[in-house]
Design an enzyme around this catalytic site. Structure first.
Site, PDB file in Angstrom:
ATOM      1  N   HIS A 124     -57.028  37.883  44.625  1.00 39.81           N
ATOM      2  CA  HIS A 124     -56.849  37.248  43.321  1.00 39.81           C
ATOM      3  C   HIS A 124     -55.378  36.962  43.014  1.00 39.81           C
ATOM      4  O   HIS A 124     -55.035  36.529  41.916  1.00 39.81           O
ATOM      5  CB  HIS A 124     -57.446  38.177  42.246  1.00 39.81           C
ATOM      6  CG  HIS A 124     -57.658  37.543  40.918  1.00 39.81           C
ATOM      7  ND1 HIS A 124     -57.053  37.990  39.758  1.00 39.81           N
ATOM      8  CD2 HIS A 124     -58.418  36.473  40.538  1.00 39.81           C
ATOM      9  CE1 HIS A 124     -57.424  37.245  38.740  1.00 39.81           C
ATOM     10  NE2 HIS A 124     -58.250  36.313  39.175  1.00 39.81           N
ATOM     11  N   LYS A 126     -51.564  35.309  42.970  1.00 41.09           N
ATOM     12  CA  LYS A 126     -50.961  33.985  42.903  1.00 41.09           C
ATOM     13  C   LYS A 126     -49.484  34.154  43.203  1.00 41.09           C
ATOM     14  O   LYS A 126     -48.768  34.834  42.464  1.00 41.09           O
ATOM     15  CB  LYS A 126     -51.118  33.357  41.509  1.00 41.09           C
ATOM     16  CG  LYS A 126     -52.560  32.999  41.161  1.00 41.09           C
ATOM     17  CD  LYS A 126     -53.317  34.130  40.536  1.00 41.09           C
ATOM     18  CE  LYS A 126     -54.714  33.660  40.129  1.00 41.09           C
ATOM     19  NZ  LYS A 126     -55.555  34.761  39.676  1.00 41.09           N
ATOM     20  N   ASP A 131     -37.968  28.984  50.185  1.00 42.67           N
ATOM     21  CA  ASP A 131     -36.659  29.154  50.822  1.00 42.67           C
ATOM     22  C   ASP A 131     -36.081  30.558  50.633  1.00 42.67           C
ATOM     23  O   ASP A 131     -34.860  30.749  50.738  1.00 42.67           O
ATOM     24  CB  ASP A 131     -35.649  28.127  50.280  1.00 42.67           C
ATOM     25  CG  ASP A 131     -35.901  26.736  50.843  1.00 42.67           C
ATOM     26  OD1 ASP A 131     -36.646  26.626  51.833  1.00 42.67           O
ATOM     27  OD2 ASP A 131     -35.366  25.765  50.280  1.00 42.67           O
ATOM     28  N   HIS A 303     -56.190  32.550  29.720  1.00 45.61           N
ATOM     29  CA  HIS A 303     -56.307  33.060  31.086  1.00 45.61           C
ATOM     30  C   HIS A 303     -55.109  33.929  31.474  1.00 45.61           C
ATOM     31  O   HIS A 303     -55.009  34.387  32.607  1.00 45.61           O
ATOM     32  CB  HIS A 303     -56.438  31.888  32.071  1.00 45.61           C
ATOM     33  CG  HIS A 303     -56.898  32.284  33.430  1.00 45.61           C
ATOM     34  ND1 HIS A 303     -56.054  32.300  34.531  1.00 45.61           N
ATOM     35  CD2 HIS A 303     -58.100  32.710  33.878  1.00 45.61           C
ATOM     36  CE1 HIS A 303     -56.735  32.695  35.592  1.00 45.61           C
ATOM     37  NE2 HIS A 303     -57.973  32.948  35.232  1.00 45.61           N
ATOM     38  N   LYS A 305     -52.427  37.149  31.718  1.00 42.31           N
ATOM     39  CA  LYS A 305     -52.522  38.595  31.862  1.00 42.31           C
ATOM     40  C   LYS A 305     -51.112  39.166  31.711  1.00 42.31           C
ATOM     41  O   LYS A 305     -50.331  39.191  32.668  1.00 42.31           O
ATOM     42  CB  LYS A 305     -53.090  38.993  33.233  1.00 42.31           C
ATOM     43  CG  LYS A 305     -54.385  38.236  33.622  1.00 42.31           C
ATOM     44  CD  LYS A 305     -54.091  37.070  34.514  1.00 42.31           C
ATOM     45  CE  LYS A 305     -55.303  36.471  35.183  1.00 42.31           C
ATOM     46  NZ  LYS A 305     -56.445  36.152  34.381  1.00 42.31           N
ATOM     47  N   ASP A 310     -43.542  49.197  24.251  1.00 42.61           N
ATOM     48  CA  ASP A 310     -42.325  49.675  23.576  1.00 42.61           C
ATOM     49  C   ASP A 310     -41.170  48.681  23.634  1.00 42.61           C
ATOM     50  O   ASP A 310     -39.990  49.088  23.661  1.00 42.61           O
ATOM     51  CB  ASP A 310     -41.882  51.028  24.158  1.00 42.61           C
ATOM     52  CG  ASP A 310     -42.696  52.187  23.577  1.00 42.61           C
ATOM     53  OD1 ASP A 310     -43.509  51.938  22.661  1.00 42.61           O
ATOM     54  OD2 ASP A 310     -42.512  53.328  24.042  1.00 42.61           O
TER      55      ASP A 310
END
Length: 378
Positions: A124, A126, A131, A303, A305, A310
């Site tokens: 899952h 990404k 470079d 979508h 996350k 704090d």
């Protein structure tokens, strides 16, 4: 900065080492992420590494495919890792055209008849590394709904968050990509005399790769999330696309409120996975009663996350607060221990709240019986 959120404490919990970032760019408005990623790829000189859960052959995927083929023809080494399940609908001819242009492609977590139940595990993550100078991670995939193409097709878009990083942490993420590339049968990555070097990690912003691909790694990720919630002293701001908490998670959030911590949870008003949404809503009454503030996002499909503790410790990436993410998926996040960056994250969170509805316990109890039955069922 809270005493509990230190590089030493976080390293001890996660069993990983902090690196640093000399520059961090938050990407969250419209198609900003795709514009930034495409521009960075367009300027690549030697190396492009990509890892995505979903890589579709729609307009967005085709545009990126054409750009990658162009870079490959220019002599840039291009490596693409896609999840077998997430990209199941992408035809073989699409991958073949890219391979014919010189792009190296592998599928992660493929289905095997000898171990069919392992197919529940998904890659899952990404990640884009360019470079060895820039790296991107976050929640988006390569598909129209993420890129803003929906604005032209009258569909409903998605609200996501990502970051572009520069500095020593890029080399850490490149090494991580190489590890997974080899695990799934990729040939050696051809890159000579090309290493990012900054010896003094103190020059940048403390950043730690939180990439996991094993039961042990997922256990460390869960331990870090629980540690962060349990040790927050002032505030917790959680944004997650899929929220199906365990009893332990519910109790941990309740305990945080009981010790005086402000706990705010932002979830989609409309989800692309209704079953997961209803399962999570089954816990809303208990959380609202405990004093957790819950907000339903009313803009695009949420979508993102992101987790802020704090006003100093932030986690951003692909991990949702659901069973699939925390128990089965290979996930990729970056933790940033910096008050200034947390302030930027909080600005985004506050902006999202402007496009959200705060749930009221009394009103929540009055929701239709049909909704309650769906929550109970799922």
């Amino acid at each position: 900065m809270a005493d509990t959120f230190t590089t030493h404490a976080i390293e001890k919990i996660f069993k990983g080492k902090f690196s640093s970032a000399t520059n961090i760019q938050l990407l969250w408005k419209g198609n900003e992420s795709f514009t930034t990623i495409f521009d960075a790829i367009r300027n690549a000189e030697k190396l492009i590494c990509l890892e995505f859960y979903i890589f579709r052959n729609d307009e967005t995927g085709t545009d990126l495919s054409e750009l990658l083929k162009q870079k490959s023809r220019e002599g840039v080494n291009v490596y693409l890792l896609y999840d077998h399940f997430g990209s199941f609908g992408t035809p073989g001819s699409f991958w073949k055209d890219m391979k014919n242009a010189g792009i190296k492609i592998r599928a992660s977590r493929p289905f095997k008849w000898t171990s069919p139940f392992n197919y529940v595990h998904r890659d899952h993550r990404k990640l884009v590394v360019i470079d060895n100078k820039k790296a991107f991670t976050g929640g988006l995939n390569i598909a129209n709904e993420y890129s803003g193409f929906h604005l032209r097709t009258k569909g409903r878009g998605w609200r996501d968050t990502g970051i572009m990083l520069e500095g020593p942490i890029v080399d850490d993420l490149f090494k991580a990509f190489k590890k997974w590339w080899y695990i799934w049968g990729g040939e050696p990555i051809e890159i000579s005399n090309f290493k990012f070097q900054i010896s003094n990690l103190k020059d940048g912003i403390p950043a730690i790769p939180l990439f996991v691909s094993s039961a042990r790694g997922r256990r460390r990720m869960r331990r870090l999330l629980y540690y962060s919630i349990n040790h927050a002293q002032k505030s917790i701001a959680l944004t997650t696309a899929y929220f199906t908490p365990s009893r332990r998670m519910v109790e941990t959030l309740e305990n945080a409120v009981n010790r005086g911590v402000s706990v705010r949870l932002l979830v989609p008003g409309i989800s692309d996975v209704p079953a997961a949404s209803y399962a999570g809503r089954a816990f809303f009454s208990r959380l609202l009663k405990a004093g957790v503030e819950i907000y339903n996002y009313t803009g695009e499909i949420l979508h993102a996350k992101t987790y802020i503790f704090d006003d100093c410790w932030s986690v951003i990436g692909s991990t949702n607060l659901d069973f699939q993410s925390l128990r089965y998926n290979d996930e990729g996040n970056v933790g940033i221990l910096d008050a200034d960056f947390a302030a930027q994250m909080n600005e985004i969170f506050e902006d999202d709240l402007k496009h959200s509805i705060r749930l009221n316990l009394e009103e929540w109890h009055k929701r239709p019986l049909k909704e309650k039955l769906k929550e109970y069922f799922f």
